[in-house]
Scaffold this active site. Structure first.
Site, PDB file in Angstrom:
ATOM      1  N   ASN A 184       0.855  -1.188   0.000  1.00 45.48           N
ATOM      2  CA  ASN A 184       0.000   0.000   0.000  1.00 45.48           C
ATOM      3  C   ASN A 184       0.897   1.246   0.000  1.00 45.48           C
ATOM      4  O   ASN A 184       2.126   1.143  -0.162  1.00 45.48           O
ATOM      5  CB  ASN A 184      -0.998  -0.028   1.168  1.00 45.48           C
ATOM      6  CG  ASN A 184      -0.326   0.124   2.527  1.00 45.48           C
ATOM      7  OD1 ASN A 184       0.864   0.467   2.618  1.00 45.48           O
ATOM      8  ND2 ASN A 184      -1.061  -0.128   3.582  1.00 45.48           N
ATOM      9  N   LEU A 221      -3.658   2.155  -3.637  1.00 45.56           N
ATOM     10  CA  LEU A 221      -3.569   3.574  -3.277  1.00 45.56           C
ATOM     11  C   LEU A 221      -4.809   4.068  -2.542  1.00 45.56           C
ATOM     12  O   LEU A 221      -5.150   5.244  -2.605  1.00 45.56           O
ATOM     13  CB  LEU A 221      -3.326   4.404  -4.549  1.00 45.56           C
ATOM     14  CG  LEU A 221      -2.027   4.067  -5.310  1.00 45.56           C
ATOM     15  CD1 LEU A 221      -2.033   4.694  -6.698  1.00 45.56           C
ATOM     16  CD2 LEU A 221      -0.805   4.543  -4.520  1.00 45.56           C
ATOM     17  N   THR A 249     -10.497  -1.393   7.236  1.00 41.70           N
ATOM     18  CA  THR A 249      -9.694  -2.535   7.685  1.00 41.70           C
ATOM     19  C   THR A 249      -9.794  -3.676   6.669  1.00 41.70           C
ATOM     20  O   THR A 249     -10.893  -4.045   6.254  1.00 41.70           O
ATOM     21  CB  THR A 249     -10.209  -3.048   9.059  1.00 41.70           C
ATOM     22  OG1 THR A 249     -10.278  -1.954   9.961  1.00 41.70           O
ATOM     23  CG2 THR A 249      -9.293  -4.131   9.614  1.00 41.70           C
ATOM     24  N   ALA A 250      -8.625  -4.217   6.286  1.00 41.63           N
ATOM     25  CA  ALA A 250      -8.555  -5.396   5.417  1.00 41.63           C
ATOM     26  C   ALA A 250      -8.935  -5.124   3.961  1.00 41.63           C
ATOM     27  O   ALA A 250      -9.119  -6.066   3.188  1.00 41.63           O
ATOM     28  CB  ALA A 250      -9.385  -6.562   5.969  1.00 41.63           C
ATOM     29  N   ALA A 251      -9.022  -3.845   3.575  1.00 41.88           N
ATOM     30  CA  ALA A 251      -9.272  -3.547   2.152  1.00 41.88           C
ATOM     31  C   ALA A 251      -8.129  -4.115   1.305  1.00 41.88           C
ATOM     32  O   ALA A 251      -8.354  -4.708   0.243  1.00 41.88           O
ATOM     33  CB  ALA A 251      -9.387  -2.044   1.946  1.00 41.88           C
ATOM     34  N   GLY A 252      -6.911  -3.920   1.788  1.00 45.41           N
ATOM     35  CA  GLY A 252      -5.745  -4.451   1.062  1.00 45.41           C
ATOM     36  C   GLY A 252      -5.775  -5.971   0.999  1.00 45.41           C
ATOM     37  O   GLY A 252      -5.401  -6.575  -0.015  1.00 45.41           O
ATOM     38  N   ASP A 253      -6.227  -6.594   2.084  1.00 46.49           N
ATOM     39  CA  ASP A 253      -6.306  -8.062   2.095  1.00 46.49           C
ATOM     40  C   ASP A 253      -7.317  -8.541   1.046  1.00 46.49           C
ATOM     41  O   ASP A 253      -7.089  -9.536   0.352  1.00 46.49           O
ATOM     42  CB  ASP A 253      -6.735  -8.564   3.477  1.00 46.49           C
ATOM     43  CG  ASP A 253      -5.728  -8.178   4.555  1.00 46.49           C
ATOM     44  OD1 ASP A 253      -4.541  -8.007   4.211  1.00 46.49           O
ATOM     45  OD2 ASP A 253      -6.121  -8.035   5.724  1.00 46.49           O
TER      46      ASP A 253
HETATM   47  O1  RIB Z   1      -5.063  -6.036   7.283  1.00 44.80           O
HETATM   48  C1  RIB Z   1      -5.925  -5.970   8.365  1.00 44.80           C
HETATM   49  C2  RIB Z   1      -5.467  -6.891   9.461  1.00 44.80           C
HETATM   50  O2  RIB Z   1      -4.240  -6.419   9.965  1.00 44.80           O
HETATM   51  C3  RIB Z   1      -6.384  -6.973  10.650  1.00 44.80           C
HETATM   52  O3  RIB Z   1      -7.379  -7.950  10.504  1.00 44.80           O
HETATM   53  C4  RIB Z   1      -5.433  -7.200  11.801  1.00 44.80           C
HETATM   54  O4  RIB Z   1      -5.573  -8.452  12.388  1.00 44.80           O
HETATM   55  C5  RIB Z   1      -4.034  -6.993  11.232  1.00 44.80           C
HETATM   56  O5  RIB Z   1      -3.381  -8.177  11.017  1.00 44.80           O
END
Ligand code: RIB
Length: 309
Positions: A184, A221, A249-253
């Site tokens: 990111n 980005l 949270t976790a958008a990148g994931d």
């Molecule tokens: O990418 C988000 C994650 O980063 C969260 O779920 C948290 O556990 C950290 O690992």
């Protein structure tokens, strides 16, 4: 159906929503508190499984309630948890997450059992897994495990997708084994010492990462979309999707999950990145990490709606 191995972290996210993120020394009164399954590795595993991939996760939890709950959630999502080890003397990883009203967050991780994974564990698991098209890696586990997984995946002819989060310096050998590096903005700045505030700065930074020897680079980005650089053609800018942001949270994931599923299905890098872009956009419209991963139907519906615009 693509076969994906995720080698990475499992955390229980301890989430507090607050009017704003505290500055150093400040106490903020938050609204509510929730425990939500997370961890970059496990989030990416759930994201890929919801998009229809056959997913096996390699990692560690502690012998405690959080560990049991994280394993059960992955099983419910259809992820193969055979190679998730339970470590007797370490607590399951947790992430303390503060979320503000705009959906922005700050996260502190206590890794616990995640750091007990060994390269031998990774080797043993790989030797028992029959088919692998894509290996997904992040940096919330020991670096020698990431390196072992990249080597083993490459030996099996799999594509190696490395999400260098949280950022740290990486060896030349790991970079050379990486087919797609997906940092990111902050990770890109840390890895290159370059700013990424403007499109041309982002392209220069992506080129600097590419020059380190990876196969290709995708910069995520945030609200500015993503930049894809494969070294053969000019960089491709992917526009952001316009969505209502609840929790980033976790958008990148989610992006990494969509990208990896696309690559596993034989899409071109840009097409797979578009799938990642749509998956990441939908993930921010819901609260939490794993519960926010979109389904195949939701992603298809977003992509189809764009085709008719
Ligand atoms: O990418 C988000 C994650 O980063 C969260 O779920 C948290 O556990 C950290 O690992």
């Amino acid at each position: 159906m693509s076969h994906i191995i995720v080698v990475g972290s499992l955390n229980m996210d301890l989430v507090v929503r607050a009017p704003h993120l505290p500055i150093p020394g400040e106490t903020v009164l938050g609204n509510d508190f929730q425990t939500i399954p997370g961890g970059k590795g496990a989030n990416q595993a759930v994201g890929a499984a919801r998009l229809g991939a056959n997913v096996t996760m390699i990692g560690c939890v502690g012998n405690d309630d959080f560990g049991k709950s994280l394993r059960a959630n992955l099983q419910k999502e259809g992820v193969d948890t055979t190679h998730i080890l339970t470590i007797p003397d370490s607590p399951t990883g947790i992430a303390a997450i503060t979320l503000d009203e705009d959906g922005q967050n700050c996260i502190v991780v206590a890794s616990g059992a995640n750091m007990k994974l060994t390269p031998e564990d990774v080797e043993k698991a790989f030797s028992q897994i029959e088919k692998v098209d894509v290996v997904i890696l992040q940096l919330e586990i020991p670096l020698d495990c990431v390196e072992a997984a990249a080597r083993l995946g490459q030996e099996r002819g799999a594509k190696i997708v490395l999400n260098p989060a949280p950022a740290r310096q990486l060896s030349d050998i790991l970079l050379s084994q990486t087919d797609v590096l997906v940092p990111n903005e902050s990770e890109t700045s840390l890895l290159t010492d370059l700013p990424v505030d403007t499109p041309s700065q982002a392209e220069t930074a992506a080129q600097a990462l590419f020059d380190k020897g990876v196969g290709s680079v995708i910069l995520t980005l945030g609200s500015r979309g993503a930049l894809v650089l494969d070294g053969n053609s000019p960089a491709t800018q992917l526009s952001p999707h316009q969505v209502d942001v609840i929790d980033t949270t976790a958008a990148g994931d989610a992006f990494v999950a969509g990208l990896s599923v696309g690559l596993g299905e034989g899409m071109s890098l840009v097409e797979a990145a578009k799938l990642g872009n749509a998956t990441g956009a939908l993930a921010v419209t819901k609260l939490g990490a794993q519960p926010a991963m979109p389904t195949q139907e939701e992603v298809s519906s977003l992509c189809n709606s764009l085709e008719f615009q």
